[in-house]
Design an enzyme around this catalytic site. Structure first.
Site, PDB file in Angstrom:
ATOM      1  N   LYS A  24     -18.310 -26.868 -35.229  1.00 31.79           N
ATOM      2  CA  LYS A  24     -18.837 -25.837 -34.323  1.00 31.79           C
ATOM      3  C   LYS A  24     -18.459 -24.469 -34.862  1.00 31.79           C
ATOM      4  O   LYS A  24     -17.296 -24.226 -35.192  1.00 31.79           O
ATOM      5  CB  LYS A  24     -18.262 -26.030 -32.906  1.00 31.79           C
ATOM      6  CG  LYS A  24     -18.885 -25.097 -31.886  1.00 31.79           C
ATOM      7  CD  LYS A  24     -18.389 -25.375 -30.470  1.00 31.79           C
ATOM      8  CE  LYS A  24     -17.068 -24.719 -30.157  1.00 31.79           C
ATOM      9  NZ  LYS A  24     -17.087 -23.249 -30.244  1.00 31.79           N
ATOM     10  N   THR A  25     -19.484 -23.597 -34.954  1.00 28.73           N
ATOM     11  CA  THR A  25     -19.249 -22.249 -35.492  1.00 28.73           C
ATOM     12  C   THR A  25     -19.501 -21.184 -34.429  1.00 28.73           C
ATOM     13  O   THR A  25     -20.265 -21.397 -33.480  1.00 28.73           O
ATOM     14  CB  THR A  25     -20.230 -21.972 -36.658  1.00 28.73           C
ATOM     15  OG1 THR A  25     -21.567 -22.237 -36.213  1.00 28.73           O
ATOM     16  CG2 THR A  25     -19.922 -22.844 -37.851  1.00 28.73           C
ATOM     17  N   HIS A  26     -18.825 -20.036 -34.611  1.00 29.25           N
ATOM     18  CA  HIS A  26     -19.236 -18.768 -33.996  1.00 29.25           C
ATOM     19  C   HIS A  26     -19.552 -17.888 -35.198  1.00 29.25           C
ATOM     20  O   HIS A  26     -18.706 -17.132 -35.673  1.00 29.25           O
ATOM     21  CB  HIS A  26     -18.093 -18.153 -33.168  1.00 29.25           C
ATOM     22  CG  HIS A  26     -17.891 -18.786 -31.825  1.00 29.25           C
ATOM     23  ND1 HIS A  26     -18.849 -18.754 -30.845  1.00 29.25           N
ATOM     24  CD2 HIS A  26     -16.835 -19.453 -31.305  1.00 29.25           C
ATOM     25  CE1 HIS A  26     -18.399 -19.375 -29.764  1.00 29.25           C
ATOM     26  NE2 HIS A  26     -17.184 -19.827 -30.020  1.00 29.25           N
ATOM     27  N   LYS A  75     -24.290 -19.623 -27.275  1.00 24.12           N
ATOM     28  CA  LYS A  75     -24.328 -19.365 -25.816  1.00 24.12           C
ATOM     29  C   LYS A  75     -25.395 -18.327 -25.473  1.00 24.12           C
ATOM     30  O   LYS A  75     -25.123 -17.281 -24.877  1.00 24.12           O
ATOM     31  CB  LYS A  75     -22.968 -18.927 -25.278  1.00 24.12           C
ATOM     32  CG  LYS A  75     -21.879 -19.988 -25.394  1.00 24.12           C
ATOM     33  CD  LYS A  75     -20.626 -19.626 -24.625  1.00 24.12           C
ATOM     34  CE  LYS A  75     -19.519 -20.637 -24.752  1.00 24.12           C
ATOM     35  NZ  LYS A  75     -18.845 -20.676 -26.064  1.00 24.12           N
ATOM     36  N   PHE A  76     -26.648 -18.644 -25.816  1.00 20.65           N
ATOM     37  CA  PHE A  76     -27.763 -17.760 -25.459  1.00 20.65           C
ATOM     38  C   PHE A  76     -27.779 -17.557 -23.956  1.00 20.65           C
ATOM     39  O   PHE A  76     -27.432 -18.464 -23.186  1.00 20.65           O
ATOM     40  CB  PHE A  76     -29.089 -18.391 -25.904  1.00 20.65           C
ATOM     41  CG  PHE A  76     -29.241 -18.487 -27.395  1.00 20.65           C
ATOM     42  CD1 PHE A  76     -29.571 -17.360 -28.142  1.00 20.65           C
ATOM     43  CD2 PHE A  76     -29.059 -19.690 -28.053  1.00 20.65           C
ATOM     44  CE1 PHE A  76     -29.718 -17.449 -29.526  1.00 20.65           C
ATOM     45  CE2 PHE A  76     -29.213 -19.781 -29.435  1.00 20.65           C
ATOM     46  CZ  PHE A  76     -29.543 -18.661 -30.165  1.00 20.65           C
ATOM     47  N   ASP A  83     -30.338 -14.936 -22.402  1.00 23.61           N
ATOM     48  CA  ASP A  83     -31.325 -13.899 -22.067  1.00 23.61           C
ATOM     49  C   ASP A  83     -32.669 -14.543 -21.722  1.00 23.61           C
ATOM     50  O   ASP A  83     -32.793 -15.765 -21.684  1.00 23.61           O
ATOM     51  CB  ASP A  83     -31.443 -12.916 -23.246  1.00 23.61           C
ATOM     52  CG  ASP A  83     -31.721 -11.498 -22.776  1.00 23.61           C
ATOM     53  OD1 ASP A  83     -32.504 -11.316 -21.826  1.00 23.61           O
ATOM     54  OD2 ASP A  83     -31.159 -10.561 -23.378  1.00 23.61           O
ATOM     55  N   THR A  88     -36.595 -13.050 -25.653  1.00 22.84           N
ATOM     56  CA  THR A  88     -35.489 -12.465 -26.426  1.00 22.84           C
ATOM     57  C   THR A  88     -34.711 -13.554 -27.173  1.00 22.84           C
ATOM     58  O   THR A  88     -34.382 -13.398 -28.354  1.00 22.84           O
ATOM     59  CB  THR A  88     -34.551 -11.682 -25.475  1.00 22.84           C
ATOM     60  OG1 THR A  88     -35.329 -10.689 -24.819  1.00 22.84           O
ATOM     61  CG2 THR A  88     -33.416 -11.035 -26.229  1.00 22.84           C
ATOM     62  N   TYR A 117      -6.401 -26.476 -20.908  1.00 25.88           N
ATOM     63  CA  TYR A 117      -6.461 -27.637 -21.808  1.00 25.88           C
ATOM     64  C   TYR A 117      -6.182 -28.957 -21.099  1.00 25.88           C
ATOM     65  O   TYR A 117      -5.260 -29.063 -20.286  1.00 25.88           O
ATOM     66  CB  TYR A 117      -5.432 -27.483 -22.937  1.00 25.88           C
ATOM     67  CG  TYR A 117      -5.769 -26.372 -23.904  1.00 25.88           C
ATOM     68  CD1 TYR A 117      -6.855 -26.475 -24.764  1.00 25.88           C
ATOM     69  CD2 TYR A 117      -4.996 -25.207 -23.948  1.00 25.88           C
ATOM     70  CE1 TYR A 117      -7.177 -25.457 -25.650  1.00 25.88           C
ATOM     71  CE2 TYR A 117      -5.309 -24.182 -24.834  1.00 25.88           C
ATOM     72  CZ  TYR A 117      -6.399 -24.319 -25.679  1.00 25.88           C
ATOM     73  OH  TYR A 117      -6.707 -23.303 -26.551  1.00 25.88           O
ATOM     74  N   ARG A 135      -7.922 -24.218 -31.752  1.00 21.96           N
ATOM     75  CA  ARG A 135      -6.584 -23.799 -32.184  1.00 21.96           C
ATOM     76  C   ARG A 135      -5.608 -24.949 -32.322  1.00 21.96           C
ATOM     77  O   ARG A 135      -4.695 -24.896 -33.163  1.00 21.96           O
ATOM     78  CB  ARG A 135      -6.044 -22.741 -31.203  1.00 21.96           C
ATOM     79  CG  ARG A 135      -6.707 -21.375 -31.390  1.00 21.96           C
ATOM     80  CD  ARG A 135      -6.471 -20.435 -30.229  1.00 21.96           C
ATOM     81  NE  ARG A 135      -7.286 -20.806 -29.075  1.00 21.96           N
ATOM     82  CZ  ARG A 135      -7.255 -20.174 -27.899  1.00 21.96           C
ATOM     83  NH1 ARG A 135      -6.440 -19.153 -27.721  1.00 21.96           N
ATOM     84  NH2 ARG A 135      -8.048 -20.564 -26.911  1.00 21.96           N
TER      85      ARG A 135
HETATM   86  O1  S5P Z   1     -16.314 -23.559 -21.539  1.00 22.85           O
HETATM   87  C1  S5P Z   1     -16.144 -23.425 -22.742  1.00 22.85           C
HETATM   88  C2  S5P Z   1     -17.211 -23.551 -23.650  1.00 22.85           C
HETATM   89  C3  S5P Z   1     -16.953 -23.458 -25.014  1.00 22.85           C
HETATM   90  S1  S5P Z   1     -18.235 -23.823 -26.103  1.00 22.85           S
HETATM   91  N1  S5P Z   1     -14.900 -23.212 -23.241  1.00 22.85           N
HETATM   92  C4  S5P Z   1     -14.653 -23.078 -24.583  1.00 22.85           C
HETATM   93  O2  S5P Z   1     -13.490 -22.903 -24.954  1.00 22.85           O
HETATM   94  N2  S5P Z   1     -15.685 -23.166 -25.493  1.00 22.85           N
HETATM   95  C5  S5P Z   1     -15.461 -22.974 -26.946  1.00 22.85           C
HETATM   96  O3  S5P Z   1     -14.586 -23.998 -27.403  1.00 22.85           O
HETATM   97  C6  S5P Z   1     -14.799 -21.647 -27.312  1.00 22.85           C
HETATM   98  O4  S5P Z   1     -15.773 -20.663 -27.589  1.00 22.85           O
HETATM   99  C7  S5P Z   1     -13.993 -22.018 -28.547  1.00 22.85           C
HETATM  100  O5  S5P Z   1     -14.799 -21.925 -29.704  1.00 22.85           O
HETATM  101  C8  S5P Z   1     -13.628 -23.475 -28.337  1.00 22.85           C
HETATM  102  C9  S5P Z   1     -12.238 -23.721 -27.787  1.00 22.85           C
HETATM  103  O6  S5P Z   1     -11.268 -23.284 -28.685  1.00 22.85           O
HETATM  104  P1  S5P Z   1      -9.703 -23.598 -28.488  1.00 22.85           P
HETATM  105  O7  S5P Z   1      -9.060 -22.854 -29.613  1.00 22.85           O
HETATM  106  O8  S5P Z   1      -9.289 -23.133 -27.150  1.00 22.85           O
HETATM  107  O9  S5P Z   1      -9.558 -25.113 -28.652  1.00 22.85           O
END
Ligand code: S5P
Length: 256
Positions: free
Chosen positions: A58-60, A91-92, A94, A98, A209, A228
């Site tokens: 999964k990327t940002h 996470k679109f 709009d 768009t 978590y 993380r």
């Molecule tokens: O509700 C959400 C949806 C997503 S996609 N909560 C989240 O944390 N995420 C994503 O999951 C968030 O953008 C990040 O990339 C990942 C969680 O990262 P971590 O470091 O907390 O495990």
């Protein structure tokens, strides 16, 4: 009844959903790594070193400081080398017109390389129609954010229920949800859950978590998303193996 991922693949039509469900059983992993790093080299290193442990990277992509098109060419090669899918967590949010542009144009051209992307449903179903116009014929899959892992989220109750309805009305393109638990008993919707670490806890910005066991076995989700907990560990490869084993054992326990 709990189907295996492969049994579910045989019931679904979206090619990305089929591929994901099949490769999870083939590779024996339901781990998605959230590679939230800010340099191309760090991202490609994670993809190559952890590629064999994961079903999804999964990327940002917009947090990279040195993004170029070569980044996604390399990611695509690594996804073939290690057999994982690419999920751009865009996470679109709009209107349909768009998001169509955000999905296919700009500097990232997300639809050209990301097998999976996701969207909030706050604008209503037009967001799905817009994304579908770009992604469906490419065989891409969309996840809807039905719930979030963060404290105080507004994605609950009626919002979540309406999101499920939008998914049911777009089963050709919507392949599942970002959610904390299984919300509909439909084998073709794949549930991905973020907010996963080996111990229950929080960060200082509202993230919450749960453990792989709780997410996969008790909450009946399908894929754990871990960021993380893995990439900040001293030995990310060893840590990824721990999460992979925990996620897979929980899946096997649920099946038996
Ligand atoms: O509700 C959400 C949806 C997503 S996609 N909560 C989240 O944390 N995420 C994503 O999951 C968030 O953008 C990040 O990339 C990942 C969680 O990262 P971590 O470091 O907390 O495990």
């Amino acid at each position: 009844m709990n189907y295996t991922y492969t049994q579910r693949a045989n019931l679904c039509t979206n090619p990305t959903a089929v591929k994901l469900l099949q490769l999870m059983d083939q590779k024996q992993t339901n781990l998605c790594i959230a590679a939230d790093v800010i340099s191309k080299n760090q991202l490609l290193k994670i993809a190559d070193e952890l590629g064999d442990e994961i079903c999804i990277l999964k990327t940002h992509i917009d947090i990279l400081e040195d993004f170029d098109m070569d980044t996604v060419i390399q990611l695509d090669r690594l996804s073939e080398k290690h057999n994982f899918l690419l999920f751009e967590d865009r996470k679109f949010a709009d209107i349909g017109n768009t998001v169509k542009h955000q999905y296919q144009d700009g500097i990232y051209h997300i639809a050209d390389w990301a097998h999976i992307t996701n969207a909030h449903t706050v604008p209503g179903p037009g967001i799905i129609t817009g994304l579908k116009e770009v992604g469906l014929h490419k065989g891409r899959g969309l996840l809807l954010l039905a719930e979030m892992s963060s404290a105080g989220t507004l994605a609950k109750n009626e919002y979540t229920a309406e999101t499920l309805e939008m998914a049911k009305n777009n089963k050709d393109f919507v392949i599942g949800f970002i959610t904390m638990r299984q919300l509909i008993d439909d084998p073709c919707f794949i549930n991905l859950t973020p907010g996963v670490q080996l111990a229950v806890g929080t960060d200082n910005l509202g993230q919450q978590y749960n453990t792989p066991e709780k997410v996969i076995k008790e909450n009946n989700s399908d894929v754990i998303i871990v960021g993380r907990g893995i990439y900040e560990a001293q030995d990310p490869i060893a840590e990824a193996k721990k999460y992979r084993t925990a996620g897979w054992q929980a899946y096997l326990a649920k099946l038996s």
